[in-house]
Design an enzyme around this catalytic site. Structure first.
Site, PDB file in Angstrom:
ATOM      1  N   ASP A  26       0.832  -1.213   0.000  1.00 24.75           N
ATOM      2  CA  ASP A  26       0.000   0.000   0.000  1.00 24.75           C
ATOM      3  C   ASP A  26       0.866   1.261   0.000  1.00 24.75           C
ATOM      4  OD1 ASP A  26      -2.351   1.427   0.007  1.00 24.75           O
ATOM      5  OD2 ASP A  26      -2.680   1.252   2.174  1.00 24.75           O
ATOM      6  N   ASN A  74     -11.108  -2.352  -5.129  1.00 25.51           N
ATOM      7  CA  ASN A  74     -10.350  -1.349  -5.894  1.00 25.51           C
ATOM      8  C   ASN A  74     -11.046  -0.923  -7.197  1.00 25.51           C
ATOM      9  OD1 ASN A  74      -7.117  -2.604  -4.808  1.00 25.51           O
ATOM     10  ND2 ASN A  74      -8.258  -0.862  -4.031  1.00 25.51           N
TER      11      ASN A  74
HETATM   12  C1  IPE Z   1      -5.456  -2.645  -0.090  1.00 27.63           C
HETATM   13  O1  IPE Z   1      -5.128  -1.304  -0.224  1.00 27.63           O
HETATM   14  C2  IPE Z   1      -5.434  -3.332  -1.426  1.00 27.63           C
HETATM   15  C3  IPE Z   1      -4.119  -3.476  -2.039  1.00 27.63           C
HETATM   16  C4  IPE Z   1      -2.974  -3.152  -1.526  1.00 27.63           C
HETATM   17  C5  IPE Z   1      -4.141  -4.073  -3.355  1.00 27.63           C
HETATM   18  P1  IPE Z   1      -6.233  -0.169  -0.355  1.00 27.63           P
HETATM   19  O2  IPE Z   1      -5.508   1.117  -0.473  1.00 27.63           O
HETATM   20  O3  IPE Z   1      -7.183  -0.507  -1.445  1.00 27.63           O
HETATM   21  O4  IPE Z   1      -7.003  -0.278   1.015  1.00 27.63           O
HETATM   22  P2  IPE Z   1      -7.888   0.792   1.783  1.00 27.63           P
HETATM   23  O5  IPE Z   1      -8.906   1.303   0.814  1.00 27.63           O
HETATM   24  O6  IPE Z   1      -6.975   1.904   2.228  1.00 27.63           O
HETATM   25  O7  IPE Z   1      -8.459   0.058   2.948  1.00 27.63           O
HETATM   26  C1  IPE Z   2      -1.734   0.263  -3.272  1.00 28.18           C
HETATM   27  O1  IPE Z   2      -1.479   1.614  -3.299  1.00 28.18           O
HETATM   28  C2  IPE Z   2      -1.977  -0.305  -4.636  1.00 28.18           C
HETATM   29  C3  IPE Z   2      -3.371  -0.661  -4.904  1.00 28.18           C
HETATM   30  C4  IPE Z   2      -4.324  -0.637  -4.042  1.00 28.18           C
HETATM   31  C5  IPE Z   2      -3.703  -1.064  -6.264  1.00 28.18           C
HETATM   32  P1  IPE Z   2      -2.644   2.682  -3.255  1.00 28.18           P
HETATM   33  O2  IPE Z   2      -3.054   2.999  -4.644  1.00 28.18           O
HETATM   34  O3  IPE Z   2      -3.743   2.253  -2.372  1.00 28.18           O
HETATM   35  O4  IPE Z   2      -1.900   3.931  -2.632  1.00 28.18           O
HETATM   36  P2  IPE Z   2      -2.490   4.943  -1.570  1.00 28.18           P
HETATM   37  O5  IPE Z   2      -2.951   4.149  -0.402  1.00 28.18           O
HETATM   38  O6  IPE Z   2      -3.602   5.670  -2.220  1.00 28.18           O
HETATM   39  O7  IPE Z   2      -1.332   5.832  -1.226  1.00 28.18           O
HETATM   40 MG    MG Z   3      -4.101   2.453  -0.414  1.00 25.99          MG
END
Ligand code: IPE
Ligand code: IPE
Ligand code: MG
Length: 248
Positions: A26, A74
């Site tokens: 993340d 997502n």
């Molecule tokens: C979790 O991260 C999913 C992945 C790393 C693929 P998110 O960024 O989607 O999670 P939330 O929305 O902060 O809980």
């Molecule tokens: C994790 O990074 C990757 C996916 C969930 C696909 P994020 O896209 O959630 O990055 P932040 O949390 O917005 O910084």
């Molecule tokens: Mg995230």
């Protein structure tokens, strides 16, 4: 790159290495935004980090690595981000296929493939087939994965087996359901790591992580290194896993 830890050598210590590490990768979006760049720039940087982490596993004694790439939630992101991620996954698979095979890495995907585009699913299938004979690091990529969705799909298959007379409902116990999960060939994760400072599991491996150890670290995923994973493995080696029993 250094992959050394204090716990990856020798008999007793070796036992304390996490056999299965699962990572919620993340922070890509925030990493990019802090540089004034679009979120997809962060996703590309994040994808490049995966190689070093995979390469490091044999040195750390990690046999199973599971990474969360895209959740069932997502899809709520903008169409531009989702399409960019799907194209990144296609490129990643095409580009990394040879390198992973050369490192003896076996790749599996977990998650629901039904909603993914056919070209991507074809690449995923090909990667699984091409690496099926590899006995090195067992890499699992969670793509369109959600723990609740996985349990719901597993329950549907289990119910079908009951309806078809293949399974006696009275014999269903906590050993039965895991056989229907996407992860049926994997051991439960010993260590679950989440980067980016968020202390939640966001629907990742809900059933499997019942007794996992957790590490929530502030590093944004594109800044994560093999050294940091080594440090987390060293921390793990000092944990006392009791599984409900009383410690020594
Ligand atoms: C979790 O991260 C999913 C992945 C790393 C693929 P998110 O960024 O989607 O999670 P939330 O929305 O902060 O809980
Ligand atoms: C994790 O990074 C990757 C996916 C969930 C696909 P994020 O896209 O959630 O990055 P932040 O949390 O917005 O910084
Ligand atoms: Mg995230």
């Amino acid at each position: 790159m250094s992959c050394d830890t204090e716990n990856n050598e020798g008999g007793e210590d070796k036992k304390r290495t996490p056999q299965h590490v699962a990572i919620i990768m993340d922070g890509n979006g925030r990493w990019a935004q802090s540089r004034g760049r679009p979120r997809l720039f962060g996703h590309h940087a994040g994808a490049r980090r995966v190689r070093e982490v995979v390469e490091c596993c044999p040195h750390l004694g990690i046999r199973y690595l599971t990474i969360f790439a895209f959740s069932t939630e997502n899809w709520k992101r903008t169409q531009v981000e989702v399409a960019g991620l799907m194209s990144l996954f296609r490129r990643y698979i095409s580009k990394e296929m040879k390198a992973l095979a050369a490192q003896d890495v076996r790749v599996r995907f977990i998650g629901d493939r039904v909603r993914l585009d056919k070209k991507l699913v074809h690449l995923m299938d090909t990667m699984e087939v091409e690496t099926a004979g590899n006995v090195g690091t067992q890499l699992t990529i969670a793509l369109n994965y959600g723990g609740r969705d996985e349990v719901a799909r597993a329950t549907k298959r289990l119910a079908r087996d009951v309806a078809d007379g293949k399974l006696d409902p009275d014999l269903v116990d906590e050993e039965t359901l895991p056989k229907y999960l996407d992860t049926y060939v994997l051991p439960d994760p010993d260590l679950v790591v989440r980067t980016s400072g968020e202390a939640r599991i966001s629907n990742f491996l809900l059933w499997q992580s019942a007794y996992s150890e957790y590490e929530f670290i502030d590093t944004l995923w594109p800044d994560f290194t093999a050294e940091e994973l080594g440090r987390l493995c060293a921390n793990y080696s000092n944990r006392d896993r009791r599984f409900g029993a009383v410690g020594p």
